[in-house]
Design an enzyme around this catalytic site. Sequence first.
Site, PDB file in Angstrom:
ATOM      1  N   ASP A 255     -18.283   7.926   9.306  1.00  0.00           N
ATOM      2  CA  ASP A 255     -17.867   6.579   8.943  1.00  0.00           C
ATOM      3  C   ASP A 255     -16.629   6.148   9.731  1.00  0.00           C
ATOM      4  O   ASP A 255     -15.673   6.911   9.882  1.00  0.00           O
ATOM      5  CB  ASP A 255     -17.557   6.537   7.438  1.00  0.00           C
TER       6      ASP A 255
ATOM      7  N   GLU B 112     -20.078   5.719  13.440  1.00  0.00           N
ATOM      8  CA  GLU B 112     -20.000   4.284  13.145  1.00  0.00           C
ATOM      9  C   GLU B 112     -18.833   3.700  13.937  1.00  0.00           C
ATOM     10  O   GLU B 112     -17.675   3.778  13.523  1.00  0.00           O
ATOM     11  CB  GLU B 112     -19.792   4.025  11.652  1.00  0.00           C
TER      12      GLU B 112
END
Length: 872
Positions: free
Chosen positions: A543, A580
């Site tokens: 993330d 990400e």
Amino acid sequence: MSTQNTAAQFIEQVLATDLDGTLIPLNQDPQNQSDLRVLSEQFQARGNSLIFVTGRHFESVSQAIKDFQLPIPEWIICDVGTSIFQRQESGEFTLVTAYQDYQDQIIAAMPIDSLREKLETIDGLRLQEPVKQGRFKLSFYADATQLETLVDHVQDVLTKTDAPYSIINSVDPFNGDGLIDLLPATVSKALALEWWTEKNGYDPANIVFSGDSGNDLAALTAGYRTILVGNADRRLAQRVYDLHQASEWKNRLYLAQGTATSGVLEGCRWFGLAEQVDLQNTRLGATPLTVDSTSFRVWAPQRKQVAVELQKGNQADATRHSLTRTAQGYFEGTFNHVCPGDRYLYRLDDQVSRPDPASRYQPQGVHAASQVCNSLDFPWSDQDWQGIKKQNLIIYELHVGTFTRAGTFQAAIEHIPELIELGITAVEIMPVTQTPGRWNWGYDGVNLFAVRNTYGSPDDFKAFVDECHRSGLAVFLDVVYNHLGPEGNYLSEFGPYFSDKHHTPWGEALNYDGPDSESVRRFITENAVFWLEEYHLDGLRLDAVHCMYDDSHFHILEAIREAVSRHNESVNWPIHLFAETNVFNHDLITADQSREAYSGIWCDCLMYSLYSHALPDVHLTHRNYQGASDLIQALQCGYIYAGYENSRVTDSQRSVHPTNQYLTSLVIALQTHDSVGNHPHGKRIHQLTSKSFQKAAAALILIYPGIPLIFMGEEFATSAPFPFFVDFEDRHLRDAVDVGRRGDYPPHIWQDALLPSQAEAFFNAKWNEAPLRDPEMFHWYQRLLQFRKEGLNAGWLSPENLQTAYESQSSSFTMQYQDIRIQARLTPQAETQAQPMSIPFTGTLVLNSEPESVIENNQIQLAPNHTIISRV
């Protein structure tokens, strides 16, 4: 019969073991043979008792002892449990007649000869050799392919004649013969062992049974401590595991990794019948070494003393064991009488008690005690799993808590067939690490090694992954290494886990480049490998990597990549790493001689360009997108923004990459948890536009050279929203998040939106029920994904074949691959008066998002928000 009541009280441990496939080495395997010698030496040195429990007849057992140099047992249970022999002081074995008398009573109404007459005429049954028959055992061969049918036939005869016999059947693992044994009713290996135990006054708790086949099932599930060797059929392993779970037996089953003899030795070490190999434990957290001893290791350089505070019963009964400090600030120690399932805290300088930073499970939440977990107690069945290659990935993103009404791993398993039917090849699960409160998106994790307790146990997550692999699905996990959540975050009380110079939008950044950062980096890289190794995952999604701040020469992203690459060498399937980045990052997806590339990066430019074209007044990201001009650029090049600074990229900057092969490394989507959740009402794209727009736009995403991702419920155009939701036990934190979230949006947009802490925000997001699903959308997605797979197999769906075009008058976007043309008319939401229009058409219509299209005079009617796919 003479008994050994007096001797039994001096024998603490008994190994009762099957022979073929279990104690006997497989195919002269050298490791098995070496481990057999070790096992024999250990039994002689420790004075353990040994029983053979086998389907062989006595003469065959005697020959096996000579052939394989097996240790001499005190007892032999043979003939599939119908005979028991005892070793005398002279070394001779004598038949236990009392057990024969016991069986005579069972079959008095129908002796074995009468039974043979009734069964030997059945076609397909072949009597085994005379030496394999017995006074209480009738044995047949059968074709393995007909085994089930023949067993049913024999059982029918037994039922109709009230024959006092039961059937045991199996397939010989060495030659494939079907085997059918008829025994006195209730008699089996398990019953013989139970009879022996009672007659000789042994405590069943001191008996360990080891086996490998269906013939051993009753004994494997009779309540003894049990070793199932690694070569056992995985269906049997699952059945034994399930029965132990259903009986609520704790720590009675050891699923060995080693085969045959090596597995028996493993299990004996685990249960204390053999000496444990002295291996230095370097794993963080609590690591069980045997069924009754556990090693602890925690990094706490800021502490002078750390003790393990064990909770037995209740907190008032807690006992403490001091850990030893190393020069690097680790505290470690191994203690007896600490078992899997026990709970503990770390006592810091005798001041506060905290959960383990590397806890494997927090059954009562982020503030309560951690639980010792045995990582080897799950019956994996994915030994033949080969994984999914990158080019075949079609990812389905889901949130476990809202994917089903129950919100658990077990409930999610029921929907795997539907994902397969849709055409999905991989699921990506939003973070499952332990977070505070009753519900959470998952990005507030504070126990990075622990599965969230409301989703189920660690074994429940393993069961989900195992079933995905059995069904052909890869499984990726979303992990958060940029920050920890605000509640239950105790790491700073142990050591300098957080940075003094970096800060993220969500809280303190992890210390990847400051003093003592090496141990923090090791904590994170070990965590990444832990998820892959412990849960057999196929990859990770990291993330917000742009917030993983690290000014050191060897960036933490490189350290993770290196650790994962090493792990990849130990498994039979490809491991995928996704970052990400939100924007293009060429470095991460580029390999060189010293490193592997990340498999892909999340690049949102195509998705948000679509949003900005349809809904220019809706802003779901801080980056600015400019409608159609950006959309055509994103279709051609894959991105608009690049770099850690999120800079708009010019055409000249893109020319640095003369080919667009990188497109295959871009994870692209029409919707993600962010694009939906960033809307204050959690609205999905069809709710902001129309279902026609979604269908038309989906074709551009799903027939694109990148890696397509579908957000849960998108395939059904579900009416359920997915707003941001969060819960904290600390009321002040809940209020702060609610106020902050409301401040992110103008009042007129926020109107009637639910606050993140409201229960409805979570429960309304549970979408997987029939009234909320549109089957027509599902079938459209299904056809698109099938067409994508056809394109990949045929070779035309590739970056080098991609050409794009835009026609402004009709807002029509075209992607062309050789003779395949995708034409999507995407009408901005404001153009409410848009009408169907005719465009030139040649070739064959392959797919059509609006089935009523009219083709006349080489023209086709293209409605607003309408896509056609043709072969020209």
